[in-house]
Design a protein around this motif. Structure first.
Motif, PDB file in Angstrom:
ATOM      1  N   GLU A  25      -0.910   5.438   6.913  1.00 50.45           N
ATOM      2  CA  GLU A  25      -0.803   4.201   7.692  1.00 50.45           C
ATOM      3  C   GLU A  25      -0.085   3.114   6.892  1.00 50.45           C
ATOM      4  O   GLU A  25       0.764   2.397   7.435  1.00 50.45           O
ATOM      5  CB  GLU A  25      -2.189   3.729   8.141  1.00 50.45           C
ATOM      6  CG  GLU A  25      -2.174   2.513   9.031  1.00 50.45           C
ATOM      7  CD  GLU A  25      -1.488   2.705  10.375  1.00 50.45           C
ATOM      8  OE1 GLU A  25      -1.245   1.684  11.055  1.00 50.45           O
ATOM      9  OE2 GLU A  25      -1.179   3.848  10.775  1.00 50.45           O
ATOM     10  N   VAL A  26      -0.395   2.988   5.609  1.00 47.85           N
ATOM     11  CA  VAL A  26       0.296   1.994   4.784  1.00 47.85           C
ATOM     12  C   VAL A  26       1.774   2.348   4.684  1.00 47.85           C
ATOM     13  O   VAL A  26       2.644   1.474   4.781  1.00 47.85           O
ATOM     14  CB  VAL A  26      -0.359   1.856   3.394  1.00 47.85           C
ATOM     15  CG1 VAL A  26       0.483   0.991   2.460  1.00 47.85           C
ATOM     16  CG2 VAL A  26      -1.768   1.265   3.528  1.00 47.85           C
ATOM     17  N   LYS A  27       2.093   3.627   4.527  1.00 47.05           N
ATOM     18  CA  LYS A  27       3.501   4.057   4.478  1.00 47.05           C
ATOM     19  C   LYS A  27       4.202   3.741   5.799  1.00 47.05           C
ATOM     20  O   LYS A  27       5.364   3.365   5.810  1.00 47.05           O
ATOM     21  CB  LYS A  27       3.608   5.548   4.142  1.00 47.05           C
ATOM     22  CG  LYS A  27       3.291   5.840   2.678  1.00 47.05           C
ATOM     23  CD  LYS A  27       3.363   7.307   2.348  1.00 47.05           C
ATOM     24  CE  LYS A  27       4.738   7.866   2.401  1.00 47.05           C
ATOM     25  NZ  LYS A  27       5.737   7.293   1.516  1.00 47.05           N
TER      26      LYS A  27
ATOM     27  N   HIS B  54      -5.539  -1.639  -2.868  1.00 49.82           N
ATOM     28  CA  HIS B  54      -6.624  -1.898  -1.927  1.00 49.82           C
ATOM     29  C   HIS B  54      -7.779  -0.981  -2.293  1.00 49.82           C
ATOM     30  O   HIS B  54      -7.596   0.226  -2.434  1.00 49.82           O
ATOM     31  CB  HIS B  54      -6.156  -1.596  -0.495  1.00 49.82           C
ATOM     32  CG  HIS B  54      -7.260  -1.686   0.515  1.00 49.82           C
ATOM     33  ND1 HIS B  54      -7.675  -2.886   1.051  1.00 49.82           N
ATOM     34  CD2 HIS B  54      -8.050  -0.732   1.076  1.00 49.82           C
ATOM     35  CE1 HIS B  54      -8.662  -2.666   1.909  1.00 49.82           C
ATOM     36  NE2 HIS B  54      -8.905  -1.364   1.939  1.00 49.82           N
TER      37      HIS B  54
ATOM     38  N   ALA C  66      -5.922  -0.756   6.486  1.00 48.62           N
ATOM     39  CA  ALA C  66      -4.497  -0.677   6.129  1.00 48.62           C
ATOM     40  C   ALA C  66      -3.765  -1.928   6.612  1.00 48.62           C
ATOM     41  O   ALA C  66      -2.947  -2.506   5.878  1.00 48.62           O
ATOM     42  CB  ALA C  66      -3.870   0.582   6.717  1.00 48.62           C
ATOM     43  N   GLU C  67      -4.049  -2.345   7.832  1.00 44.01           N
ATOM     44  CA  GLU C  67      -3.414  -3.552   8.370  1.00 44.01           C
ATOM     45  C   GLU C  67      -3.807  -4.780   7.558  1.00 44.01           C
ATOM     46  O   GLU C  67      -2.968  -5.636   7.281  1.00 44.01           O
ATOM     47  CB  GLU C  67      -3.790  -3.732   9.844  1.00 44.01           C
ATOM     48  CG  GLU C  67      -3.149  -2.695  10.745  1.00 44.01           C
ATOM     49  CD  GLU C  67      -3.706  -2.679  12.156  1.00 44.01           C
ATOM     50  OE1 GLU C  67      -4.752  -3.339  12.417  1.00 44.01           O
ATOM     51  OE2 GLU C  67      -3.100  -2.003  13.005  1.00 44.01           O
TER      52      GLU C  67
ATOM     53  N   ARG D 125       4.604  -0.166   5.846  1.00 46.01           N
ATOM     54  CA  ARG D 125       5.521  -0.652   4.803  1.00 46.01           C
ATOM     55  C   ARG D 125       6.406   0.503   4.331  1.00 46.01           C
ATOM     56  O   ARG D 125       6.285   0.979   3.206  1.00 46.01           O
ATOM     57  CB  ARG D 125       4.742  -1.199   3.608  1.00 46.01           C
ATOM     58  CG  ARG D 125       4.036  -2.514   3.832  1.00 46.01           C
ATOM     59  CD  ARG D 125       4.850  -3.665   3.230  1.00 46.01           C
ATOM     60  NE  ARG D 125       4.113  -4.903   3.281  1.00 46.01           N
ATOM     61  CZ  ARG D 125       3.528  -5.485   2.233  1.00 46.01           C
ATOM     62  NH1 ARG D 125       3.585  -4.951   1.045  1.00 46.01           N
ATOM     63  NH2 ARG D 125       2.895  -6.622   2.398  1.00 46.01           N
TER      64      ARG D 125
ATOM     65  N   VAL E  99       3.868   4.218  -2.047  1.00 47.92           N
ATOM     66  CA  VAL E  99       2.426   4.106  -1.896  1.00 47.92           C
ATOM     67  C   VAL E  99       1.784   5.209  -2.740  1.00 47.92           C
ATOM     68  O   VAL E  99       2.091   6.390  -2.570  1.00 47.92           O
ATOM     69  CB  VAL E  99       1.992   4.242  -0.419  1.00 47.92           C
ATOM     70  CG1 VAL E  99       0.482   4.085  -0.293  1.00 47.92           C
ATOM     71  CG2 VAL E  99       2.714   3.213   0.448  1.00 47.92           C
TER      72      VAL E  99
ATOM     73  N   VAL F  27      -3.792   2.774  -3.070  1.00 49.73           N
ATOM     74  CA  VAL F  27      -5.150   2.790  -2.556  1.00 49.73           C
ATOM     75  C   VAL F  27      -6.058   3.271  -3.682  1.00 49.73           C
ATOM     76  O   VAL F  27      -5.749   4.244  -4.367  1.00 49.73           O
ATOM     77  CB  VAL F  27      -5.306   3.681  -1.307  1.00 49.73           C
ATOM     78  CG1 VAL F  27      -4.895   5.122  -1.572  1.00 49.73           C
ATOM     79  CG2 VAL F  27      -6.734   3.620  -0.772  1.00 49.73           C
TER      80      VAL F  27
ATOM     81  N   PHE G 168      -4.746  -4.872   4.366  1.00 44.86           N
ATOM     82  CA  PHE G 168      -4.076  -4.762   3.069  1.00 44.86           C
ATOM     83  C   PHE G 168      -2.620  -5.220   3.145  1.00 44.86           C
ATOM     84  O   PHE G 168      -2.190  -6.088   2.380  1.00 44.86           O
ATOM     85  CB  PHE G 168      -4.173  -3.321   2.566  1.00 44.86           C
ATOM     86  CG  PHE G 168      -3.428  -3.034   1.299  1.00 44.86           C
ATOM     87  CD1 PHE G 168      -3.543  -3.848   0.184  1.00 44.86           C
ATOM     88  CD2 PHE G 168      -2.622  -1.913   1.214  1.00 44.86           C
ATOM     89  CE1 PHE G 168      -2.860  -3.560  -0.998  1.00 44.86           C
ATOM     90  CE2 PHE G 168      -1.940  -1.601   0.044  1.00 44.86           C
ATOM     91  CZ  PHE G 168      -2.055  -2.437  -1.067  1.00 44.86           C
ATOM     92  N   VAL G 169      -1.858  -4.670   4.073  1.00 40.64           N
ATOM     93  CA  VAL G 169      -0.433  -5.037   4.124  1.00 40.64           C
ATOM     94  C   VAL G 169      -0.230  -6.483   4.590  1.00 40.64           C
ATOM     95  O   VAL G 169       0.787  -7.090   4.266  1.00 40.64           O
ATOM     96  CB  VAL G 169       0.423  -4.056   4.952  1.00 40.64           C
ATOM     97  CG1 VAL G 169       0.359  -2.648   4.371  1.00 40.64           C
ATOM     98  CG2 VAL G 169       0.029  -4.060   6.403  1.00 40.64           C
TER      99      VAL G 169
ATOM    100  N   LEU H 145       2.551  -0.134  -3.923  1.00 42.24           N
ATOM    101  CA  LEU H 145       1.290  -0.282  -3.209  1.00 42.24           C
ATOM    102  C   LEU H 145       0.419   0.919  -3.562  1.00 42.24           C
ATOM    103  O   LEU H 145       0.931   2.016  -3.785  1.00 42.24           O
ATOM    104  CB  LEU H 145       1.521  -0.344  -1.703  1.00 42.24           C
ATOM    105  CG  LEU H 145       2.411  -1.481  -1.210  1.00 42.24           C
ATOM    106  CD1 LEU H 145       2.667  -1.348   0.280  1.00 42.24           C
ATOM    107  CD2 LEU H 145       1.787  -2.832  -1.531  1.00 42.24           C
TER     108      LEU H 145
END
Length: 184
Positions: free
Chosen positions: A105-107, A55, A66-67, A110, A115, A83, A69-70, A81
């Protein structure tokens, strides 16, 4: 070290021969999705590569990014994944705190995926103040493959952009990368 590439919508096709991994741009900000994401993912998977998605981070609205992207990045066990933290086309950049928040947030969203942080050498040495790279640092420094000019431990090194973004990963084999990428 093993070899890989990263691609965006600019690469309509690519050859996976000799590659262990392919990392594909999925999203940017809160509205862009790579129009070639599905085709590029299929090409990488059909080539037997470990696949990752990144992303391109813009400043602001970190949770929403983040939301987004996932919600758009394919979700398969063992996918990576990342950034991409650098200057935007508007010559703005997410802050160090925003970069850290995005990774966390991504971690959270997901938890079964690794990440990584992608940053160029300048951002890593001059803008980063926490050395937080999630599960691994993907460093861009256009020098000899596997010899980025940083002291930090790195996971992936992007060493050229000619004729496309080429990378090496600090793993003994593709199997070792697959094992690391798969979180139980």
């Amino acid at each position: 070290m093993i070899r890989g590439i990263d691609v965006s919508s600019y690469q309509s096709t690519f050859d996976t021969d000799g590659l262990s991994f392919v990392i594909i741009k999925a999203t940017e900000g809160r509205s862009y999705i790579n129009p070639r994401l599905t085709a590029q993912t299929k090409l990488a998977r059909d080539g037997g590569c470990v696949v990752g998605f990144y992303h391109f981070l813009w400043p602001g609205n970190i949770t929403a990014q983040a939301e987004y992207f996932v919600s758009k990045a394919p979700e398969k066990a063992g996918d990576l994944l990342a950034v991409d933290w650098e200057w935007t086309g508007d010559h703005t950049a997410a802050s160090n705190a925003e970069k850290d928040r995005f990774i966390r947030e991504v971690k959270r969203l997901r938890p079964s995926h690794r990440v990584l942080l992608y940053a160029n050498r300048d951002f890593w040495l001059n803008r980063d103040v926490t050395s937080y790279a999630g599960d691994g640092l993907w460093i861009a420094d256009y020098v000899t493959a596997g010899k980025p000019r940083i002291k930090a431990k790195w996971t992936i090194h992007q060493y050229t952009s000619t004729p496309l973004d080429k990378n090496v990963a600090d793993f003994e084999s593709e199997d070792a990368l697959r094992e690391w990428a798969t979180i139980d």
